[in-house]
Design a protein around this motif. Structure first.
Motif, mmCIF file in Angstrom:
data_model
loop_
_atom_site.group_PDB
_atom_site.id
_atom_site.type_symbol
_atom_site.label_atom_id
_atom_site.label_comp_id
_atom_site.label_asym_id
_atom_site.label_seq_id
_atom_site.Cartn_x
_atom_site.Cartn_y
_atom_site.Cartn_z
ATOM 1 N N SER A 180 39.491 -2.729 -11.390
ATOM 2 C CA SER A 180 40.288 -3.131 -12.684
ATOM 3 C C SER A 180 40.985 -4.351 -12.488
ATOM 4 O O SER A 180 41.326 -4.961 -13.547
ATOM 5 N N LEU A 181 41.666 -4.632 -11.144
ATOM 6 C CA LEU A 181 42.588 -5.836 -11.076
ATOM 7 C C LEU A 181 41.599 -7.029 -11.121
ATOM 8 O O LEU A 181 41.967 -8.070 -11.575
ATOM 9 N N TYR A 182 40.430 -6.855 -10.490
ATOM 10 C CA TYR A 182 39.702 -8.003 -10.178
ATOM 11 C C TYR A 182 38.332 -8.276 -11.370
ATOM 12 O O TYR A 182 37.802 -9.345 -11.511
ATOM 13 N N GLY A 183 38.260 -7.453 -12.074
ATOM 14 C CA GLY A 183 36.977 -7.311 -12.877
ATOM 15 C C GLY A 183 36.976 -8.566 -13.756
ATOM 16 O O GLY A 183 35.795 -8.914 -14.184
ATOM 17 N N GLY A 184 38.140 -8.893 -14.393
ATOM 18 C CA GLY A 184 38.060 -10.111 -15.283
ATOM 19 C C GLY A 184 38.280 -11.458 -14.638
ATOM 20 O O GLY A 184 38.238 -12.468 -15.444
ATOM 21 N N LEU A 185 38.242 -11.609 -13.394
ATOM 22 C CA LEU A 185 38.590 -12.924 -13.013
ATOM 23 C C LEU A 185 37.422 -13.376 -12.181
ATOM 24 O O LEU A 185 36.488 -12.636 -11.439
ATOM 25 N N ILE A 186 37.161 -14.755 -12.285
ATOM 26 C CA ILE A 186 35.853 -15.155 -11.740
ATOM 27 C C ILE A 186 36.361 -15.676 -10.292
ATOM 28 O O ILE A 186 37.195 -15.994 -10.022
ATOM 29 N N GLY A 187 34.934 -15.278 -9.688
ATOM 30 C CA GLY A 187 35.437 -15.618 -8.077
ATOM 31 C C GLY A 187 35.618 -14.578 -7.288
ATOM 32 O O GLY A 187 35.918 -15.001 -6.004
ATOM 33 N N GLN A 188 36.124 -13.608 -8.034
ATOM 34 C CA GLN A 188 36.638 -12.282 -6.956
ATOM 35 C C GLN A 188 35.484 -11.180 -6.470
ATOM 36 O O GLN A 188 34.675 -11.066 -7.476
ATOM 37 N N ALA A 189 35.619 -10.701 -5.558
ATOM 38 C CA ALA A 189 34.692 -9.798 -5.080
ATOM 39 C C ALA A 189 35.220 -8.389 -4.519
ATOM 40 O O ALA A 189 36.001 -8.633 -3.709
ATOM 41 N N VAL A 190 34.762 -7.381 -4.852
ATOM 42 C CA VAL A 190 35.165 -6.063 -4.339
ATOM 43 C C VAL A 190 33.942 -5.238 -4.291
ATOM 44 O O VAL A 190 33.065 -4.993 -5.217
ATOM 45 N N TRP A 191 33.716 -4.790 -3.052
ATOM 46 C CA TRP A 191 32.635 -4.058 -2.410
ATOM 47 C C TRP A 191 33.195 -2.777 -2.110
ATOM 48 O O TRP A 191 34.230 -2.472 -1.541
ATOM 49 N N SER A 192 31.927 -1.657 -2.068
ATOM 50 C CA SER A 192 32.165 -0.494 -1.309
ATOM 51 C C SER A 192 31.103 0.071 -0.702
ATOM 52 O O SER A 192 29.986 -0.003 -1.211
ATOM 53 N N ASN A 193 31.537 0.800 0.289
ATOM 54 C CA ASN A 193 30.334 1.460 1.306
ATOM 55 C C ASN A 193 30.774 2.744 1.459
ATOM 56 O O ASN A 193 31.491 3.052 2.597
ATOM 57 N N THR A 194 30.244 3.620 0.891
ATOM 58 C CA THR A 194 30.696 5.058 1.016
ATOM 59 C C THR A 194 29.435 6.076 1.321
ATOM 60 O O THR A 194 29.685 7.302 1.376
ATOM 61 N N ASP A 195 28.470 5.599 1.415
ATOM 62 C CA ASP A 195 27.019 6.332 1.611
ATOM 63 C C ASP A 195 26.601 6.133 2.994
ATOM 64 O O ASP A 195 25.629 7.063 3.413
ATOM 65 N N GLU A 196 26.650 5.247 3.817
ATOM 66 C CA GLU A 196 25.874 5.063 5.078
ATOM 67 C C GLU A 196 26.498 5.681 6.174
ATOM 68 O O GLU A 196 25.730 6.363 7.018
ATOM 69 N N LEU A 197 27.912 5.909 6.377
ATOM 70 C CA LEU A 197 28.375 6.527 7.410
ATOM 71 C C LEU A 197 28.575 7.985 7.441
ATOM 72 O O LEU A 197 28.890 8.607 6.205
ATOM 73 N N THR A 198 28.450 8.635 8.313
ATOM 74 C CA THR A 198 28.519 10.339 8.246
ATOM 75 C C THR A 198 29.445 10.848 9.422
ATOM 76 O O THR A 198 29.582 12.042 9.435
ATOM 77 N N GLN A 199 29.909 9.951 10.062
ATOM 78 C CA GLN A 199 30.827 10.381 11.145
ATOM 79 C C GLN A 199 32.216 10.882 10.746
ATOM 80 O O GLN A 199 32.806 10.555 9.688
ATOM 81 N N GLU A 200 32.831 11.634 11.751
ATOM 82 C CA GLU A 200 34.328 11.884 11.250
ATOM 83 C C GLU A 200 35.519 10.729 11.439
ATOM 84 O O GLU A 200 34.869 9.855 11.794
ATOM 85 N N HIS A 201 36.528 10.943 11.045
ATOM 86 C CA HIS A 201 37.567 10.050 10.485
ATOM 87 C C HIS A 201 37.653 8.877 11.837
ATOM 88 O O HIS A 201 37.537 7.827 11.330
#
Length: 277
Positions: free
Chosen positions: A230-251
């Protein structure tokens, strides 16, 4: 690999072992300076030390050739008065030291190019510094030299919303939240999912969370990811990525996996992540 241990970054009259860092790097004949990686450890604001993450630091150097620092910071306990934002103040002091006094260190990295990596409560510290918490905690206001140096931020298994964490894990209130934040009816002022952007415009973010983490649930990372979008969505040149699918280990266990290392290295090297919609 060269390791310089217990380098002080605090300017106080007495040397403080909780405000020191280790530097890991490889010898190189290349005159071009490399960026720097800084890993901020977790531990519920009350435990673990920089030495606990020596293997991760060595793995990062080997995989990237980039120098790595791992700092300590003051920890909360019943016998002291260290409370938020003191922990984050220490990390900010470290970043100021790195970007302004690098002549005191081996000339093996470019202090104007830093990648920040964090785990658990370390993610809360970094978000409290890089996002705008000045209205509540003015001591967490970074100078422009620090903001301009940050190339990317990786937040792993992060804690971002203390109120949500307390609701999802009621036992955490007496275990570490009271020690780190004092006993309050609400922690809204400390929740990084309420913070706005500062003026910087070129920082890339990656949110990592394991499906197997039972100590901090993925709802924390999902909330932070949505907030950053929501913070970066309207700004050109910003990038936000997420990876919540690959790892399966504990904390904590995920930090020693080859998958985590590869995700981090790919982001730092600018791999073709899919831009968050």
């Amino acid at each position: 690999m060269i390791v310089l241990k217990d380098i002080p970054y605090h300017r106080g009259p007495i040397r403080d072992p909780f405000r020191e860092f280790d530097l890991y790097y490889q010898k190189s004949s290349d005159l071009a300076l490399l960026p720097l990686i800084c890993f901020v450890h977790g531990g519920a604001w009350r435990s673990t030390r920089h030495l606990d993450h020596s293997n991760l630091a060595r793995n990062l150097v080997s995989a990237t050739t980039i120098p790595v620092i791992v700092p300590n910071y003051r920890l909360s306990s019943g016998s002291n008065d260290v409370r938020h934002p003191n922990h984050a103040e220490d990390i900010l002091e470290l970043l100021v030291f790195i970007t302004t006094t690098s002549l005191e260190l081996p000339r093996v990295f470019d202090p104007s190019k830093i990648y920040l990596i964090s785990h658990s409560c370390g993610a809360h510290m970094l978000a409290s510094i890089v996002l705008d918490s000045a209205s509540v905690f003015p001591t967490l206001t970074p100078p422009s030299t620090v903001l301009n140096a940050i190339q990317g931020i990786i937040l792993s298994e992060g804690i971002y919303d203390i109120d949500r964490l307390r609701l999802d894990f009621p036992a955490y209130h007496s275990w570490f939240i009271t020690e780190a934040f004092n006993d309050k009816p609400s922690y809204a002022a400390t929740n990084t999912t309420n913070l706005r952007l500062r003026s910087q415009s070129s920082i890339r973010w990656l949110i990592i969370h394991s499906k197997g983490d039972t100590l901090v649930n993925v709802a924390q990372s999902e909330a932070m990811f949505a907030h950053l979008q929501s913070l970066y969505g309207g700004l050109i040149g910003q990038a936000v990525w997420s990876n919540t699918d690959e790892l399966t280990q504990e904390h904590d266990a995920l930090l020693s996996t080859s998958t985590y290392l590869r995700i981090v290295v790919d982001f730092i090297k600018g791999a073709n992540y899919v831009l968050a919609a």
